[in-house]
Design an enzyme around this catalytic site. Structure first.
Site, PDB file in Angstrom:
ATOM      1  N   HIS A 256     -64.839   4.517  36.089  1.00 28.45           N
ATOM      2  CA  HIS A 256     -64.227   4.842  34.940  1.00 28.45           C
ATOM      3  C   HIS A 256     -64.270   4.063  33.955  1.00 28.45           C
ATOM      4  O   HIS A 256     -64.109   4.471  32.707  1.00 28.45           O
ATOM      5  CB  HIS A 256     -62.708   5.651  35.341  1.00 28.45           C
ATOM      6  CG  HIS A 256     -62.569   6.672  36.134  1.00 28.45           C
ATOM      7  ND1 HIS A 256     -62.394   6.480  37.755  1.00 28.45           N
ATOM      8  CD2 HIS A 256     -62.146   7.962  36.010  1.00 28.45           C
ATOM      9  CE1 HIS A 256     -62.145   7.847  38.155  1.00 28.45           C
ATOM     10  NE2 HIS A 256     -62.335   8.589  36.921  1.00 28.45           N
ATOM     11  N   ASP A 329     -70.548  13.592  37.510  1.00 31.70           N
ATOM     12  CA  ASP A 329     -68.984  13.071  37.289  1.00 31.70           C
ATOM     13  C   ASP A 329     -69.006  13.308  35.757  1.00 31.70           C
ATOM     14  O   ASP A 329     -69.763  13.404  34.976  1.00 31.70           O
ATOM     15  CB  ASP A 329     -68.631  11.765  37.824  1.00 31.70           C
ATOM     16  CG  ASP A 329     -67.300  11.477  38.358  1.00 31.70           C
ATOM     17  OD1 ASP A 329     -66.555  12.308  37.775  1.00 31.70           O
ATOM     18  OD2 ASP A 329     -67.141  10.684  38.973  1.00 31.70           O
TER      19      ASP A 329
END
Length: 602
Positions: A256, A329
Site C-alpha cells: 500500500h 489489486d
C-alpha cells in the site's frame, strides 16, 4: 430477445454518442442481453462483446468506488473523484463493469441498506445504455479484513481456520459469508487470501493468511473457493478472487505504501508460493488478483507483478492454465505507482494480461487512456475483447446476468441468521490455541470472583468481559491501547491487586513500536497476581513476554473468537487449535520458540 439481437442493441446504444471519458451519453436504455442457456456462456459472451462499442467495452474493464449510502444521494466523494454527485450518476456516466464498497466510501451501513443500494446501482447500470449489470465487490476476507460487520455473520479469519486444520469448516465459513454477501447484492468477494505467510514480520498479510505451510494454505484456499462459488444456485454464490499472485507472503514492506521485493527463486516460488494458486485454479476460481510486488526470481524486468507480462500472461495464463478474470489489486496503492505515471498504469496492466482494473486514481483519465491506446495500437482490440468476454462469463456463471436484483424481503432472514451465527461459533471453537500453561491455571474449575480484563482493544476487552460476567465473574475492564505507557503499566499493576485473575489482551506486541504492550503484560504477573495473556492477532507475541505462564492465541479480536476463548477458559471445550505458523524465538531467530503444529490440550 435473442443474444444476437441484444448484442446488436448494445452496439447501437454505445455508438458515437458514447463519450468514453465519463460524460452522460443520453443513449437510449437497452434491455439486459438475453441470458445464455446452460453450456452457452462462452458463445453468448463473445456475441455480446461483438456488438459493443469500444467505449462500452473499456467501461467493462473498470471497477470503481462510488460514495454514499444510497444510489441517489449526493456525496462530496463523488464530486471530488468523478465530478458527479451521486453513485447512480457515476454508473450512468462511466458504464463501469463494477463498483467496490468500503466503510470509507460511506456505502456499508446495514444489510438492508446495502441491498437497496445494490439494487438501485444495478438499475442504473441496466438503464444506462450499456444494458449489463454490475459486478458489485468488496473485501469480506473474514477476521482482520471485514468490511461488513454485525449483524452480518463475522468469522475469526484465515489464520484461525489454519489453526483448526479443517477444510470443511473453512468451506462452511466461505459458504455463509458468500450467501450473506449475495443476499445484500454483492456479487464478488476479493477473497480468499492465498499468500503463504512465511515471514513473521510481514506487515500486510499476517493473520490474513491461512499459515506458513504451502499445502495447508492450498487446502484451505481450495475449500474457500468452493464455499464461495459451488454451494447453492448461481444466484446465491459470489465470485471468489484468490490473492495476491504470485504471492505476497514473504515481505517486510506493505505494498500500500511502497513496492516490496520478494527474493524467492523460481524453485522456491514453485514450492512455497504456487500451491495455493494452483489449488484455486483447479477449484475453478473465477478471478485471481495480482500483487504489486517485484519478484526478480520470476521476472527480472523490475516491473511489479501487476504490470509484468512474464508473470500474468506467461506464468499465470500459459503455464498455470488460468483462463478466468485477472484483476489488479487497487491501482491507488503506491506499489504500482512508483515506476510509471498514473495515467499509464491501466494500459500497462492490460498489456501485461490483466482483465479487470481495480480503483484507478482517476477513472476518467484511465478510461480515456485505454480508449486512446486501442485506437493508436498500443492495445489490441482482440485483447480487450477477450478481457471483456472473461468478465461477462464470470457474471453469467454467478447468475448476475439473469438475477441482478436481490429480494429485500430475504435480507434479514439470511444475513446474521441464528443458524449462521451458530455456524460461526462451531467453526471458531476449534481454532483457539493454548501455547503454554506452566502454572496449570486451565481449565478454570469455577468462575474467578474478580477478574481484570486489560490490554489492547476497548471493544474487545468489553466483549470478553461480557462473556465472563455471563459465567458468574465480577469483571472490570481497563483497556490501554496499542502502545500503553509506563504509567498505564503501573496502573494495571496497582489495579490487579485484589483480583483473582488478570486477562491481558495483546495485538502485535512483538513489533518494536509496541514495547508498551509487553511491559503492560508483565506488570500484573510481576505483582504476583495470576495472569493469562491472549494474543488476539499474531501468535508471535507469546515468545516476547516470558514472565506470563499461560498464553493463548485466538488469531482474531472478533466477538466470535472471544466467545470461543471463554469456552476454553472454563473448560466447556478443550483447546484444539494448532499453530499454523512457527513462532520464532526473538533471541535466536533461527530457532522456533513454538514450532508449527504446536498446541496444548486436555
Amino acid at each position: 430477445m435473442t443474444a444476437t439481437l441484444a448484442a446488436t442493441t448494445l452496439g447501437a446504444a454505445g455508438s458515437a454518442s458514447d463519450p468514453g471519458a465519463g460524460r452522460p451519453s443520453g443513449a437510449t436504455p437497452s434491455p439486459v442481453p438475453a441470458p445464455p442457456r446452460a453450456g452457452e456462456v462462452p458463445d453468448w459472451a463473445d456475441r455480446v462483446v461483438a456488438g459493443m462499442s469500444l467505449p462500452r467495452k473499456v467501461g467493462q474493464l473498470f471497477v470503481t468506488v462510488v460514495y454514499g449510502p444510497r444510489a441517489d444521494s449526493s456525496h462530496p466523494g463523488n464530486r471530488e473523484e468523478h465530478g458527479l454527485d451521486t453513485p447512480e450518476e457515476v454508473v450512468r456516466a462511466f458504464h463501469p463493469g463494477g463498483v467496490i464498497h468500503f466503510s470509507w466510501t460511506d456505502s456499508l451501513h446495514h444489510p438492508r441498506q446495502i441491498a437497496e443500494l445494490s439494487n438501485d446501482l444495478q438499475r442504473a447500470a441496466l438503464d444506462s445504455g450499456a444494458g449489463l449489470p454490475l459486478t458489485i465487490a468488496t473485501d469480506q476476507e473474514q477476521g482482520l479484513v471485514t468490511r461488513i460487520g454485525p449483524p452480518a455473520t463475522v468469522f475469526a479469519g484465515n489464520m484461525a481456520h489454519g489453526a483448526a486444520r479443517d477444510p470443511h469448516l473453512a468451506r462452511r465459513a466461505a459458504f455463509v459469508t458468500g450467501h450473506e454477501l449475495r443476499a445484500m447484492g454483492i456479487t464478488q468477494n476479493f477473497a480468499p487470501v492465498g499468500d503463504v505467510n512465511v515471514n513473521p514480520e510481514n506487515p500486510v498479510i499476517g493473520v490474513r493468511s491461512f499459515g506458513s505451510d504451502p499445502e495447508l494454505v492450498a487446502r484451505m484456499t481450495r475449500a474457500q473457493v468452493r464455499g464461495y462459488q459451488d454451494t447453492g444456485a448461481p444466484s446465491e454464490t459470489v465470485s471468489a478472487a484468490v490473492k495476491h499472485f504470485p504471492g505476497h507472503g514473504d515481505t517486510t514492506v506493505d505494498s500500500h505504501t511502497a513496492l516490496p521485493v520478494i527474493e524467492h527463486t523460481d524453485s522456491q516460488w514453485r514450492r512455497l508460493d504456487a500451491p495455493p494458486f494452483r489449488a484455486a485454479i483447479s477449484a475453478g476460481v473465477d478471478a485471481v488478483m495480482t500483487a504489486h510486488i517485484r519478484f526478480p526470481g520470476l521476472d527480472d524486468s523490475g516491473e511489479p507483478a501487476t504490470l509484468s507480462r512474464t508473470l500474468l500472461t506467461g506464468l499465470l495464463r500459459e503455464e498455470l492454465g488460468f483462463d478466468g478474470v485477472i484483476v489488479t489489486d487497487s491501482l491507488r496503492m503506491r506499489g504500482v505507482r512508483e515506476l510509471h505515471p498514473d495515467e499509464s498504469v491501466a494500459v500497462l496492466a492490460l498489456r501485461a494480461g490483466a482483465d479487470q482494473l481495480l480503483m484507478p486514481p482517476n477513472l476518467s483519465e484511465a478510461v480515456e487512456e485505454v480508449v486512446a491506446a486501442v485506437r493508436d495500437g498500443r492495445l489490441s482490440v482482440d485483447a480487450v475483447d477477450r478481457s471483456v468476454a472473461r468478465i461477462l462469463r464470470a457474471k453469467a456463471r454467478r447468475g448476475v446476468i439473469t438475477d441482478p436484483l436481490v429480494r429485500l424481503s430475504a435480507v434479514e432472514r439470511v444475513v446474521g441468521s441464528p443458524r449462521n451465527l451458530r455456524e460461526a461459533r462451531r467453526v471458531t471453537d476449534p481454532t483457539v490455541t493454548l501455547l503454554r500453561d506452566d502454572p496449570g491455571l486451565l481449565p478454570l474449575r469455577r468462575p474467578p470472583g474478580r477478574v481484570l480484563v486489560t490490554g489492547w482493544g476497548t471493544e474487545t476487552c468489553a466483549e470478553l468481559a461480557d462473556r465472563l460476567r455471563r459465567r458468574g465473574s465480577r469483571v472490570r475492564t481497563l483497556p490501554t491501547g496499542a502502545n500503553p505507557t509506563e504509567q498505564d503499566a503501573a496502573r494495571v499493576a496497582r489495579e490487579a491487586a485484589g483480583h483473582d485473575l488478570v486477562l491481558v489482551l495483546t495485538n502485535a506486541a512483538w513489533k518494536e513500536d509496541r514495547a508498551g504492550q509487553r511491559a503492560l503484560a508483565r506488570a500484573p504477573a510481576e505483582a504476583g497476581v495470576p495472569t493469562m495473556a491472549v494474543a488476539v492477532r499474531d501468535p508471535y507475541d507469546a515468545a516476547h513476554v516470558e514472565r506470563i505462564g499461560t498464553w493463548l492465541t485466538t488469531y482474531s479480536h472478533r466477538p466470535v473468537a472471544m466467545e470461543s476463548l471463554v469456552r476454553v477458559l472454563f473448560g466447556e471445550i478443550s483447546p484444539q487449535g494448532r499453530l499454523p505458523v512457527p513462532v520464532p524465538d526473538p533471541q535466536r531467530p533461527d530457532t522456533d520458540r513454538y514450532p508449527f503444529g504446536h498446541g496444548l490440550s486436555w
